[in-house]
Design an enzyme around this catalytic site. Structure first.
Site, PDB file in Angstrom:
ATOM      1  N   SER A   1       3.611   3.944 181.255  1.00  0.00           N
ATOM      2  CA  SER A   1       4.225   4.935 182.729  1.00  0.00           C
ATOM      3  C   SER A   1       4.616   3.445 183.086  1.00  0.00           C
ATOM      4  O   SER A   1       4.017   3.190 183.686  1.00  0.00           O
ATOM      5  CB  SER A   1       3.370   5.857 182.661  1.00  0.00           C
ATOM      6  OG  SER A   1       4.074   6.272 184.396  1.00  0.00           O
TER       7      SER A   1
ATOM      8  N   MET B   1      -2.415  17.296 179.938  1.00  0.00           N
ATOM      9  CA  MET B   1      -2.206  16.372 181.229  1.00  0.00           C
ATOM     10  C   MET B   1      -3.981  16.131 180.952  1.00  0.00           C
ATOM     11  O   MET B   1      -4.911  16.815 181.568  1.00  0.00           O
ATOM     12  CB  MET B   1      -2.632  16.657 183.006  1.00  0.00           C
ATOM     13  CG  MET B   1      -1.204  17.066 182.996  1.00  0.00           C
ATOM     14  SD  MET B   1       0.113  15.460 183.063  1.00  0.00           S
ATOM     15  CE  MET B   1      -0.869  14.185 184.168  1.00  0.00           C
TER      16      MET B   1
ATOM     17  N   ASP C   1      -2.106  12.146 178.693  1.00  0.00           N
ATOM     18  CA  ASP C   1      -1.483  11.536 179.758  1.00  0.00           C
ATOM     19  C   ASP C   1      -2.317  11.959 181.253  1.00  0.00           C
ATOM     20  O   ASP C   1      -2.807  12.279 181.588  1.00  0.00           O
ATOM     21  CB  ASP C   1      -0.050  12.382 180.361  1.00  0.00           C
ATOM     22  CG  ASP C   1       0.469  11.469 181.613  1.00  0.00           C
ATOM     23  OD1 ASP C   1      -0.048  10.268 182.385  1.00  0.00           O
ATOM     24  OD2 ASP C   1       1.355  12.055 182.096  1.00  0.00           O
TER      25      ASP C   1
HETATM   26  C1  DX5 Z   1      -0.217  11.207 186.929  1.00  0.00           C
HETATM   27  C2  DX5 Z   1       1.083  11.119 185.964  1.00  0.00           C
HETATM   28  C3  DX5 Z   1       0.716   9.768 184.396  1.00  0.00           C
HETATM   29  C4  DX5 Z   1      -0.028   8.239 185.464  1.00  0.00           C
HETATM   30  C5  DX5 Z   1      -0.721   8.112 184.235  1.00  0.00           C
HETATM   31  O1  DX5 Z   1       0.471  12.215 187.947  1.00  0.00           O
HETATM   32  O2  DX5 Z   1       1.784  12.070 185.537  1.00  0.00           O
HETATM   33  O3  DX5 Z   1       1.430   8.990 183.974  1.00  0.00           O
HETATM   34  O4  DX5 Z   1       1.573   7.604 185.276  1.00  0.00           O
HETATM   35  O5  DX5 Z   1      -1.489   6.610 184.973  1.00  0.00           O
HETATM   36  P1  DX5 Z   1      -2.966   5.832 184.442  1.00  0.00           P
HETATM   37  O6  DX5 Z   1      -2.296   5.898 182.544  1.00  0.00           O
HETATM   38  O7  DX5 Z   1      -2.757   5.242 185.354  1.00  0.00           O
HETATM   39  O8  DX5 Z   1      -3.817   7.139 184.682  1.00  0.00           O
HETATM   40 ZN    ZN Z   2       3.343  11.255 183.528  1.00  0.00          ZN
END
Ligand code: DX5
Ligand code: ZN
Length: 222
Positions: A12, A141, A179
């Site tokens: 990301s 998520m 994610d």
């Molecule tokens: C959260 C995003 C993720 C985020 C993940 O709202 O959708 O894609 O960037 O970040 P990490 O890997 O740091 O949890």
């Molecule tokens: Zn994301």
């Protein structure tokens, strides 16, 4: 028989250097990333504002990576056309963000890009059961959306397993993406549950990108 989905790493760019997206994308490509996961936040569906279709369009000529656009925006159907034109390869929208999820997913596919639907930690699989035939990807998520660097929520994995069974039962051709809070440990749990696309933000950018992507790939083969 359903296609055996291959494992894909989707860093990301939420955790990248926003002043240098061109070189950040090149770093990801060199590291062997499969997707660039692009977290679009509107300050409404989630508290923060990140970047919109204009930024995606500016990045497009500089990268061959699959642009996996995760729209954390209210009424995503209003923005689909812009992201298609900007060069998105996959557009994933939240079921919680629109009363018109079915039509919005149809709109994405009709535009010739891959469609994804995403569920928050509090949203059951049941909420997307009737659109599974319209999507190429389901994103579960594994944190509440809005911020990078949060702790992985293991209780979300039961939904990954549920989706993996549905995929099998109904012979669906879809990727299951996770994610939030993915690192070289949690990625194994997610894979075990049935996920095959792994988003990682802070883990990839907290160190040498090459090394971090490598350790994620190695964890998948343990
Ligand atoms: C959260 C995003 C993720 C985020 C993940 O709202 O959708 O894609 O960037 O970040 P990490 O890997 O740091 O949890
Ligand atoms: Zn994301």
């Amino acid at each position: 028989p359903t296609r055996r989905s291959s494992d894909l790493i989707a860093p990301s760019i939420l955790s990248a250097d926003y002043a240098n997206f061109e070189s950040e994308l090149k770093r990801l490509e060199a590291a062997g990333a499969d997707y660039a996961h692009i977290d679009v936040m509107d300050g409404h569906f989630v508290p923060n504002i990140t970047f919109g279709a204009g930024v995606v369009a500016s990045m497009r000529p500089h990268s061959k990576l699959v642009f996996d656009c995760h729209l954390m925006v209210t009424n995503p159907e209003k923005h689909i056309e812009d992201f298609v034109r900007a060069g998105a390869d996959i557009i994933t929208i939240h079921v919680e963000a629109t009363p018109h999820i079915h039509g919005a997913l149809q709109q994405i596919r009709a535009a010739g890009v891959k469609a994804g639907v995403v569920i928050n930690p509090g949203t059951p699989v049941q909420a997307i059961k009737h659109v599974l035939g319209l999507v190429d990807q389901v994103l579960v998520m594994t944190v509440n959306p809005g911020f990078g660097g949060q702790a992985f929520l293991p209780e979300t994995l039961v939904k990954v397993s549920e989706l993996a069974s549905l995929r099998e039962q109904e012979q669906l051709q879809l990727d299951i993406e996770v994610d939030g809070g993915i690192d070289n440990q949690t990625i194994k749990l997610a894979k075990e549950a049935g996920a095959n696309v792994f988003v990682a933000g802070s883990y990839v950018f907290k160190g040498d990108v090459d090394h971090q992507v490598q350790t994620l790939k190695e964890a998948l083969h343990d």
